[in-house]
Design a protein around this motif. Structure first.
Motif, PDB file in Angstrom:
ATOM      1  N   HIS A  39     -23.774 -16.797 -52.124  1.00 24.83           N
ATOM      2  CA  HIS A  39     -23.034 -15.605 -52.550  1.00 24.83           C
ATOM      3  C   HIS A  39     -21.790 -15.971 -53.361  1.00 24.83           C
ATOM      4  O   HIS A  39     -20.859 -15.174 -53.460  1.00 24.83           O
ATOM      5  CB  HIS A  39     -22.641 -14.766 -51.335  1.00 24.83           C
ATOM      6  N   HIS A  40     -21.776 -17.164 -53.929  1.00 26.63           N
ATOM      7  CA  HIS A  40     -20.586 -17.594 -54.665  1.00 26.63           C
ATOM      8  C   HIS A  40     -20.360 -16.667 -55.861  1.00 26.63           C
ATOM      9  O   HIS A  40     -21.258 -16.431 -56.659  1.00 26.63           O
ATOM     10  CB  HIS A  40     -20.728 -19.040 -55.140  1.00 26.63           C
ATOM     11  N   GLU A  44     -22.357 -14.874 -60.345  1.00 26.98           N
ATOM     12  CA  GLU A  44     -22.691 -13.509 -60.764  1.00 26.98           C
ATOM     13  C   GLU A  44     -23.046 -13.427 -62.244  1.00 26.98           C
ATOM     14  O   GLU A  44     -24.004 -12.773 -62.630  1.00 26.98           O
ATOM     15  CB  GLU A  44     -21.521 -12.557 -60.480  1.00 26.98           C
ATOM     16  N   ARG A  47     -26.488 -14.848 -62.736  1.00 26.17           N
ATOM     17  CA  ARG A  47     -27.511 -13.986 -62.127  1.00 26.17           C
ATOM     18  C   ARG A  47     -27.750 -12.725 -62.954  1.00 26.17           C
ATOM     19  O   ARG A  47     -28.817 -12.141 -62.898  1.00 26.17           O
ATOM     20  CB  ARG A  47     -27.099 -13.600 -60.715  1.00 26.17           C
ATOM     21  N   TRP A 143     -14.586 -11.264 -60.143  1.00 26.07           N
ATOM     22  CA  TRP A 143     -15.093 -12.271 -59.211  1.00 26.07           C
ATOM     23  C   TRP A 143     -14.142 -13.444 -58.993  1.00 26.07           C
ATOM     24  O   TRP A 143     -14.367 -14.251 -58.107  1.00 26.07           O
ATOM     25  CB  TRP A 143     -16.454 -12.809 -59.665  1.00 26.07           C
TER      26      TRP A 143
END
Length: 150
Positions: A39-40, A44, A47, A143
């Motif tokens: 979940h780092h 994001e 992904r 983030w």
């Protein structure tokens, strides 16, 4: 884990090596080969790409290119196929605020760890972004951990 938005040319030897290792760890995460860092937040932006692993491979290919230019030997075979010369690498947007934040963060690290490298980087007109990124106006990314409130 820090996947710099900055061009790898700005990193000292330790930073470039750490980026390579952390990038390979990020690749393992995206391939589902590890349970850590799943979940780092820095993953994001990869992904969000149609092919996250290919985007990360293109990112890491630029790291290997920089290593090659310095005479270091990183194992390019650890990556999947990436666009060659003349082909477009995937472009991921990075805000100017994020780039500026990372630049200040890196300069702080370099001033302590590699003062000569720090001084050489300060002589640049400013930070360049990684070839897979395109700078757009905006603040520090949501983030980003440890960001300073404006």
């Amino acid at each position: 884990m820090r996947l710099w938005s900055l061009h790898p040319q700005h990193l000292d030897r330790q930073g470039l090596t750490a980026l390579w290792r952390e990038g390979l760890l990020a690749r393992a995460v995206l391939l589902g080969r590890t349970r850590g860092y799943v979940h780092h937040p820095q993953l994001e932006r990869f992904r969000a790409r149609p092919d996250p692993v290919a985007a990360l491979d293109a990112y890491l290919a630029a790291v290997v290119d920089e290593a090659d230019a310095r005479g270091y030997r990183y194992d390019r075979s650890k990556l999947g196929p990436v666009p060659g010369p003349g082909n477009e690498r995937p472009r991921i947007e990075v805000s100017q605020g994020q780039l500026d934040f990372e630049w200040q963060h890196l300069m702080g690290k370099l001033s302590r760890r590699s003062p000569d490298w720090h001084d050489a980087q300060q002589a640049h007109a400013g930070p360049r972004c990684h070839p897979c990124f395109e700078t757009v106006p905006g603040p520090i990314a949501d983030w980003e951990r440890g960001k300073v409130a404006a």
